[in-house]
Write a protein that holds these residues in place. Structure first.
Motif, PDB file in Angstrom:
ATOM      1  N   ALA A  55       0.859  -1.328  -0.221  1.00 33.73           N
ATOM      2  CA  ALA A  55      -0.160   0.025   0.141  1.00 33.73           C
ATOM      3  C   ALA A  55       0.952   1.221   0.009  1.00 33.73           C
ATOM      4  O   ALA A  55       0.758   2.247  -0.740  1.00 33.73           O
ATOM      5  CB  ALA A  55      -0.727  -0.107   1.286  1.00 33.73           C
ATOM      6  N   ALA A  56       1.954   1.147   0.816  1.00 37.33           N
ATOM      7  CA  ALA A  56       2.901   2.553   0.785  1.00 37.33           C
ATOM      8  C   ALA A  56       3.338   2.743  -0.425  1.00 37.33           C
ATOM      9  O   ALA A  56       3.578   3.829  -0.911  1.00 37.33           O
ATOM     10  CB  ALA A  56       3.993   2.149   1.673  1.00 37.33           C
ATOM     11  N   GLU A  57       4.065   1.577  -1.265  1.00 39.40           N
ATOM     12  CA  GLU A  57       4.761   1.906  -2.381  1.00 39.40           C
ATOM     13  C   GLU A  57       3.551   2.208  -3.526  1.00 39.40           C
ATOM     14  O   GLU A  57       4.016   3.171  -4.360  1.00 39.40           O
ATOM     15  CB  GLU A  57       5.133   0.443  -3.007  1.00 39.40           C
ATOM     16  N   LEU A  58       2.404   1.581  -3.380  1.00 37.28           N
ATOM     17  CA  LEU A  58       1.391   2.132  -4.430  1.00 37.28           C
ATOM     18  C   LEU A  58       0.874   3.581  -4.233  1.00 37.28           C
ATOM     19  O   LEU A  58       1.006   4.075  -5.257  1.00 37.28           O
ATOM     20  CB  LEU A  58       0.085   0.941  -4.311  1.00 37.28           C
ATOM     21  N   VAL A 121      -1.722  -9.586  -4.669  1.00 31.53           N
ATOM     22  CA  VAL A 121      -3.044  -8.767  -4.193  1.00 31.53           C
ATOM     23  C   VAL A 121      -3.990  -9.165  -4.965  1.00 31.53           C
ATOM     24  O   VAL A 121      -3.922  -9.718  -6.283  1.00 31.53           O
ATOM     25  CB  VAL A 121      -2.402  -7.546  -4.429  1.00 31.53           C
ATOM     26  N   ARG A 122      -5.054  -8.828  -4.389  1.00 33.46           N
ATOM     27  CA  ARG A 122      -6.734  -9.147  -5.225  1.00 33.46           C
ATOM     28  C   ARG A 122      -7.194  -7.698  -4.735  1.00 33.46           C
ATOM     29  O   ARG A 122      -7.400  -7.371  -3.685  1.00 33.46           O
ATOM     30  CB  ARG A 122      -7.424 -10.161  -4.682  1.00 33.46           C
ATOM     31  N   ASP A 138      -6.792 -10.510  -9.816  1.00 33.70           N
ATOM     32  CA  ASP A 138      -5.660 -11.002  -9.018  1.00 33.70           C
ATOM     33  C   ASP A 138      -4.407 -10.480  -9.656  1.00 33.70           C
ATOM     34  O   ASP A 138      -4.195 -10.839 -10.938  1.00 33.70           O
ATOM     35  CB  ASP A 138      -5.758 -12.441  -8.871  1.00 33.70           C
ATOM     36  N   VAL A 139      -3.272 -10.417  -8.926  1.00 34.08           N
ATOM     37  CA  VAL A 139      -1.939 -10.094  -9.450  1.00 34.08           C
ATOM     38  C   VAL A 139      -1.203 -10.767  -8.634  1.00 34.08           C
ATOM     39  O   VAL A 139      -0.992 -10.648  -7.232  1.00 34.08           O
ATOM     40  CB  VAL A 139      -1.636  -8.613  -9.548  1.00 34.08           C
ATOM     41  N   ALA A 140      -0.511 -12.024  -8.991  1.00 29.52           N
ATOM     42  CA  ALA A 140       0.571 -12.825  -8.126  1.00 29.52           C
ATOM     43  C   ALA A 140       1.703 -12.978  -8.814  1.00 29.52           C
ATOM     44  O   ALA A 140       1.629 -13.619  -9.756  1.00 29.52           O
ATOM     45  CB  ALA A 140      -0.600 -13.998  -7.631  1.00 29.52           C
ATOM     46  N   LEU A 141       2.843 -13.025  -8.038  1.00 24.50           N
ATOM     47  CA  LEU A 141       3.929 -13.475  -8.430  1.00 24.50           C
ATOM     48  C   LEU A 141       4.645 -14.457  -7.541  1.00 24.50           C
ATOM     49  O   LEU A 141       4.471 -14.429  -6.292  1.00 24.50           O
ATOM     50  CB  LEU A 141       4.878 -12.438  -8.606  1.00 24.50           C
ATOM     51  N   ALA A 142       5.503 -15.361  -8.138  1.00 22.52           N
ATOM     52  CA  ALA A 142       6.472 -16.397  -7.322  1.00 22.52           C
ATOM     53  C   ALA A 142       7.515 -16.653  -7.749  1.00 22.52           C
ATOM     54  O   ALA A 142       7.784 -16.717  -9.066  1.00 22.52           O
ATOM     55  CB  ALA A 142       5.331 -17.481  -7.300  1.00 22.52           C
ATOM     56  N   ARG A 143       8.564 -16.710  -6.822  1.00 20.16           N
ATOM     57  CA  ARG A 143      10.107 -16.977  -7.482  1.00 20.16           C
ATOM     58  C   ARG A 143      10.454 -18.038  -6.363  1.00 20.16           C
ATOM     59  O   ARG A 143      10.469 -18.149  -5.222  1.00 20.16           O
ATOM     60  CB  ARG A 143      11.147 -15.909  -7.185  1.00 20.16           C
ATOM     61  N   ASP A 144      11.251 -19.255  -7.122  1.00 23.36           N
ATOM     62  CA  ASP A 144      12.118 -20.168  -6.189  1.00 23.36           C
ATOM     63  C   ASP A 144      13.243 -19.786  -5.691  1.00 23.36           C
ATOM     64  O   ASP A 144      13.932 -19.108  -6.286  1.00 23.36           O
ATOM     65  CB  ASP A 144      11.922 -21.423  -7.074  1.00 23.36           C
ATOM     66  N   ASP A 157      17.735 -12.442   3.581  1.00 26.84           N
ATOM     67  CA  ASP A 157      17.855 -11.284   3.159  1.00 26.84           C
ATOM     68  C   ASP A 157      17.828 -11.315   1.454  1.00 26.84           C
ATOM     69  O   ASP A 157      17.077 -10.719   0.942  1.00 26.84           O
ATOM     70  CB  ASP A 157      19.368 -10.764   3.292  1.00 26.84           C
ATOM     71  N   GLU A 158      18.052 -12.613   0.847  1.00 26.53           N
ATOM     72  CA  GLU A 158      17.269 -12.721  -0.578  1.00 26.53           C
ATOM     73  C   GLU A 158      16.230 -12.764  -0.788  1.00 26.53           C
ATOM     74  O   GLU A 158      15.786 -12.256  -1.813  1.00 26.53           O
ATOM     75  CB  GLU A 158      18.590 -14.015  -0.922  1.00 26.53           C
ATOM     76  N   ALA A 159      15.570 -13.541   0.307  1.00 26.77           N
ATOM     77  CA  ALA A 159      13.989 -13.573   0.215  1.00 26.77           C
ATOM     78  C   ALA A 159      13.394 -12.253   0.297  1.00 26.77           C
ATOM     79  O   ALA A 159      12.449 -12.158  -0.591  1.00 26.77           O
ATOM     80  CB  ALA A 159      13.310 -14.352   1.327  1.00 26.77           C
ATOM     81  N   ALA A 160      13.876 -11.532   1.153  1.00 29.39           N
ATOM     82  CA  ALA A 160      13.267 -10.254   1.274  1.00 29.39           C
ATOM     83  C   ALA A 160      13.374  -9.302   0.075  1.00 29.39           C
ATOM     84  O   ALA A 160      12.558  -8.610  -0.159  1.00 29.39           O
ATOM     85  CB  ALA A 160      13.959  -9.304   2.514  1.00 29.39           C
ATOM     86  N   ALA A 161      14.791  -9.323  -0.530  1.00 29.18           N
ATOM     87  CA  ALA A 161      14.932  -8.491  -1.669  1.00 29.18           C
ATOM     88  C   ALA A 161      14.000  -9.187  -3.121  1.00 29.18           C
ATOM     89  O   ALA A 161      13.556  -8.239  -3.753  1.00 29.18           O
ATOM     90  CB  ALA A 161      16.429  -8.699  -2.164  1.00 29.18           C
ATOM     91  N   LEU A 162      13.746 -10.456  -2.864  1.00 29.18           N
ATOM     92  CA  LEU A 162      12.785 -10.816  -3.993  1.00 29.18           C
ATOM     93  C   LEU A 162      11.658 -10.333  -3.821  1.00 29.18           C
ATOM     94  O   LEU A 162      10.697 -10.025  -4.698  1.00 29.18           O
ATOM     95  CB  LEU A 162      12.942 -12.570  -4.009  1.00 29.18           C
ATOM     96  N   GLN A 163      11.205 -10.271  -2.428  1.00 27.70           N
ATOM     97  CA  GLN A 163       9.632  -9.854  -2.337  1.00 27.70           C
ATOM     98  C   GLN A 163       9.541  -8.477  -2.691  1.00 27.70           C
ATOM     99  O   GLN A 163       8.519  -7.972  -3.109  1.00 27.70           O
ATOM    100  CB  GLN A 163       9.339 -10.145  -0.748  1.00 27.70           C
ATOM    101  N   LYS A 164      10.578  -7.504  -2.236  1.00 29.33           N
ATOM    102  CA  LYS A 164      10.608  -6.178  -2.564  1.00 29.33           C
ATOM    103  C   LYS A 164      10.589  -5.941  -4.347  1.00 29.33           C
ATOM    104  O   LYS A 164       9.822  -5.033  -4.685  1.00 29.33           O
ATOM    105  CB  LYS A 164      11.665  -5.466  -2.080  1.00 29.33           C
ATOM    106  N   SER A 165      11.381  -6.917  -4.826  1.00 31.48           N
ATOM    107  CA  SER A 165      11.340  -6.626  -6.474  1.00 31.48           C
ATOM    108  C   SER A 165       9.937  -7.199  -6.846  1.00 31.48           C
ATOM    109  O   SER A 165       9.348  -6.614  -7.654  1.00 31.48           O
ATOM    110  CB  SER A 165      12.402  -7.682  -6.950  1.00 31.48           C
ATOM    111  N   MET A 166       9.478  -8.363  -6.441  1.00 29.43           N
ATOM    112  CA  MET A 166       7.885  -8.629  -6.793  1.00 29.43           C
ATOM    113  C   MET A 166       7.056  -7.479  -6.497  1.00 29.43           C
ATOM    114  O   MET A 166       6.030  -7.200  -7.304  1.00 29.43           O
ATOM    115  CB  MET A 166       7.708  -9.986  -6.220  1.00 29.43           C
ATOM    116  N   GLN A 167       7.046  -7.019  -5.409  1.00 27.63           N
ATOM    117  CA  GLN A 167       6.202  -5.898  -4.933  1.00 27.63           C
ATOM    118  C   GLN A 167       6.101  -4.874  -5.974  1.00 27.63           C
ATOM    119  O   GLN A 167       5.059  -4.237  -6.228  1.00 27.63           O
ATOM    120  CB  GLN A 167       6.339  -5.584  -3.584  1.00 27.63           C
ATOM    121  N   THR A 168       7.278  -4.363  -6.124  1.00 27.88           N
ATOM    122  CA  THR A 168       7.412  -3.249  -7.339  1.00 27.88           C
ATOM    123  C   THR A 168       6.784  -3.666  -8.637  1.00 27.88           C
ATOM    124  O   THR A 168       6.332  -2.818  -9.205  1.00 27.88           O
ATOM    125  CB  THR A 168       8.868  -2.884  -7.479  1.00 27.88           C
TER     126      THR A 168
END
Length: 208
Positions: A55-58, A121-122, A138-144, A157-168
């Protein structure tokens, strides 16, 4: 002579830049333009938790595109300087906003080897009068993510970076959907219908 040399250098630099742009244009390359102007002027974000990073980034992205993010329909009405809910106001209703880290693969000894980083996010879009402009989407992303217990902190840290990238990425997808809304869709009244009903007062719309 020194002055003439400098002038020649500036002239050659300008010509080189012009030729480079012309070459890129001939190859079909286009310079990135600014964000497309939205058809609406204010938007209210609802359904998110107060700490939602999405919500903050949007909200920041919407403000950067020229849209004012408000806390209520009443605030949008006051910003428009009218007594009725402006048709240029929309409500973004988040129906789901989730970030998950799911185990995908384990060894025979129960050690985690692959995890899935997921962000989704839905949402749906409502007009200022409460009618639905965009159905639940629905907009959904997933990365292994390969995982090793010995590098647990680094993997976090890598997982957090992935989530931030997918959020953007999700924010950009949402913005593209919002940018596709046309001005004639804001009123919710078919163009063939010329008998418009009475405008919805701000107080009653805010109570919805």
């Amino acid at each position: 002579r020194g002055g003439l040399t400098m002038q020649r250098r500036h002239l050659l630099t300008g010509l080189s830049a012009s030729l480079a742009l012309a070459t890129l244009g001939g190859c079909g390359f286009q310079l990135r333009r600014g964000p497309k102007a939205m058809a609406f002027r204010t938007i209210q974000l609802t359904g998110f938790t107060s700490t939602s990073p999405l919500a903050a980034e949007l909200a920041r992205a919407l403000e950067a595109s020229g849209v004012r993010v408000v806390d209520s329909t009443l605030q949008a009405t006051q910003a428009a300087g009218t007594e009725q809910v402006p048709t240029s106001h929309l409500v973004f209703e988040a129906l789901r906003d989730s970030r998950d880290l799911v185990v995908v693969t384990k060894t025979a000894y129960g050690q985690v080897r692959v995890m899935s980083v997921r962000t989704s996010v839905r949402f749906r879009i409502l007009r200022g009068d409460g009618s639905e402009l965009l159905r639940p989407t629905d907009v959904a992303l997933a990365r292994d993510l390969n995982y090793n217990e010995r590098d647990a902190l680094a993997k976090q840290d890598e997982a957090a970076a992935l989530q931030k990238s997918m959020q953007t990425d999700i924010v950009n997808q949402v913005l593209r959907r919002l940018a596709a809304i046309r001005p004639e869709q804001l009123s919710g009244v078919p163009q063939a219908a010329t008998t418009a009903s009475a405008p919805v007062p701000a107080a009653s719309a805010a109570a919805r």
